[in-house]
Enzyme design. Structure first.
Site, PDB file in Angstrom:
ATOM      1  N   HIS A   1      -7.248  -1.966   6.235  1.00 40.89           N
ATOM      2  CA  HIS A   1      -6.301  -1.062   6.898  1.00 40.89           C
ATOM      3  C   HIS A   1      -6.893   0.346   6.874  1.00 40.89           C
ATOM      4  O   HIS A   1      -8.015   0.529   6.405  1.00 40.89           O
ATOM      5  CB  HIS A   1      -4.971  -1.152   6.120  1.00 40.89           C
ATOM      6  CG  HIS A   1      -3.822  -0.431   6.737  1.00 40.89           C
ATOM      7  ND1 HIS A   1      -3.561  -0.439   8.080  1.00 40.89           N
ATOM      8  CD2 HIS A   1      -2.820   0.305   6.169  1.00 40.89           C
ATOM      9  CE1 HIS A   1      -2.467   0.266   8.309  1.00 40.89           C
ATOM     10  NE2 HIS A   1      -1.996   0.739   7.174  1.00 40.89           N
TER      11      HIS A   1
ATOM     12  N   HIS B   1       0.827  -1.211   0.000  1.00 37.00           N
ATOM     13  CA  HIS B   1       0.000   0.000   0.000  1.00 37.00           C
ATOM     14  C   HIS B   1       0.855   1.252   0.000  1.00 37.00           C
ATOM     15  O   HIS B   1       2.066   1.203   0.207  1.00 37.00           O
ATOM     16  CB  HIS B   1      -0.988   0.001   1.160  1.00 37.00           C
ATOM     17  CG  HIS B   1      -0.373   0.041   2.540  1.00 37.00           C
ATOM     18  ND1 HIS B   1       0.551  -0.894   2.974  1.00 37.00           N
ATOM     19  CD2 HIS B   1      -0.566   0.897   3.579  1.00 37.00           C
ATOM     20  CE1 HIS B   1       0.886  -0.618   4.224  1.00 37.00           C
ATOM     21  NE2 HIS B   1       0.243   0.468   4.613  1.00 37.00           N
TER      22      HIS B   1
ATOM     23  N   HIS C   1       7.036  -6.081  11.032  1.00 36.67           N
ATOM     24  CA  HIS C   1       6.363  -4.791  11.174  1.00 36.67           C
ATOM     25  C   HIS C   1       6.007  -4.537  12.646  1.00 36.67           C
ATOM     26  O   HIS C   1       4.846  -4.269  12.990  1.00 36.67           O
ATOM     27  CB  HIS C   1       5.111  -4.755  10.291  1.00 36.67           C
ATOM     28  CG  HIS C   1       4.666  -3.369   9.917  1.00 36.67           C
ATOM     29  ND1 HIS C   1       4.135  -2.496  10.823  1.00 36.67           N
ATOM     30  CD2 HIS C   1       4.665  -2.703   8.744  1.00 36.67           C
ATOM     31  CE1 HIS C   1       3.816  -1.366  10.216  1.00 36.67           C
ATOM     32  NE2 HIS C   1       4.142  -1.466   8.944  1.00 36.67           N
TER      33      HIS C   1
ATOM     34  N   ASP D   1       6.071   3.962   4.891  1.00 35.48           N
ATOM     35  CA  ASP D   1       6.953   2.897   5.381  1.00 35.48           C
ATOM     36  C   ASP D   1       6.934   1.654   4.488  1.00 35.48           C
ATOM     37  O   ASP D   1       7.601   0.670   4.771  1.00 35.48           O
ATOM     38  CB  ASP D   1       6.625   2.547   6.842  1.00 35.48           C
ATOM     39  CG  ASP D   1       5.177   2.144   7.050  1.00 35.48           C
ATOM     40  OD1 ASP D   1       4.301   2.671   6.334  1.00 35.48           O
ATOM     41  OD2 ASP D   1       4.914   1.299   7.931  1.00 35.48           O
TER      42      ASP D   1
HETATM   43 ZN   LIG Z   1       3.072   0.019   7.761  1.00 42.42          ZN
HETATM   44 ZN   LIG Z   2       0.012   1.315   6.578  1.00 47.62          ZN
END
Ligand SMILES: [Zn+2]
Ligand SMILES: [Zn+2]
Length: 295
Positions: free
Chosen positions: A127, A47, A256, A51
């Site tokens: 998300h 996405h 993550h 990051d």
């Molecule tokens: Zn992330």
């Molecule tokens: Zn994200």
């Protein structure tokens, strides 16, 4: 963080590298891992959060430093092509290779990509913005050749064995035709990996993770910070471990990890996850996993 890189996964198969996500500084980790950029053929982006994608320009520039590295394929969410093309136009960096984009769309097939050795599937996740998860599958391999069976059918060791192993039928001197199925075992499944980060629990995670050898899942928070996980669209380590157990994965690697946890707390995250699934660990920078072939 000063001592922890952003999440990125490089999958290497027969010299080709398939990279999942490239956040800021991925090219530094890449150099430290001595992966070599010639092998990089594909980048799959989950996405458009910094990051996960800000490292793409740096990686592309680094790749342009080698002679004729060949085409690069980039898979990702709607907007990934615009992001890369605009970055390239504004920064005026040169690439000596073509870039092919495959963007997700509502009518995109479940198979995002296929070459002569792997197939990559994608699914939408849940998300704070549009996010994709990936399932990476090695194509199935032909079954094992059975030399005893070949001899008993009157096929002596020689070029005909090779033809049968390549899936070709042969004709013996007596005129009898032998098809490969007579001497080959059933096809052997390929190895499978899932890469799922930045999401809440959704049924699509199970589609991606079902029966994989290794699932790379995000383990962003400890269970006591579940409220933040919910608000920010992430998983806790216990949620991730429970998904791994239910999806029947061989092992799970939690990645993550929130920057709020320092290196000393990684063991705590791991212990919490292990209470739900035995074969889970926290992924650390430069961890290397060799996935054995299926017999
Ligand atoms: Zn992330
Ligand atoms: Zn994200």
């Amino acid at each position: 963080m000063p001592n922890r890189l952003l999440t990125s996964l490089a999958v290497r198969l027969n010299g080709r590298i398939y990279l999942f996500d490239a956040g800021e500084g991925t090219q530094l980790g890449w150099k430290q891992a001595r992966l070599g950029l010639r092998g990089l053929k594909l980048l799959a982006v989950t996405h458009l959060h910094a990051d996960h994608c800000l490292g793409i320009p740096g990686l592309m520039m680094l790749r342009a430093q080698i002679d004729d590295p060949g085409p690069l394929t980039i898979l990702g969410p709607p907007g990934i092509e615009l992001f890369v093309r605009q970055s390239q136009a504004l920064l005026e960096f040169y690439t000596n290779y073509p870039v092919h984009f495959i963007e997700w769309s509502n009518d995109a097939p479940e198979t995002a990509y296929q070459d002569d050795q792997v197939r990559i599937y994608w699914q939408t996740l849940q998300h704070t913005r549009f996010c994709l998860g990936y399932r990476f599958e090695e194509l199935e391999r032909p079954g094992k050749f059975n030399p005893q069976q070949a001899k008993s059918l009157g096929i002596p060791q020689g070029p005909n064995w090779g033809r049968l192993q390549r899936g070709e039928s042969i004709t013996l001197e007596n005129g009898r035709e032998i098809s490969p199925e007579l001497v080959m075992g059933s096809p052997r499944p390929g190895r499978r990996i899932a890469y799922v980060v930045d999401t809440r629990t959704t049924k699509n995670i199970y589609r991606l993770c079902h029966g994989v050898d290794v699932a790379f899942l995000e383990g962003m928070f400890l269970p006591e910070h579940a409220e933040q996980a919910e608000a920010k669209g992430h998983l806790t380590v216990t949620e991730a471990a429970r998904i791994a157990a239910r999806a029947g994965v061989g092992r799970a690697v939690l990645v993550h990890i929130s920057p709020r946890y320092d290196a000393a707390q990684l063991d705590q995250l791991e212990a919490a996850a292990k209470s739900r699934f035995e074969h889970v660990q926290v992924g650390r920078d430069f961890d290397f996993f060799q996935i054995p072939l299926h017999p």
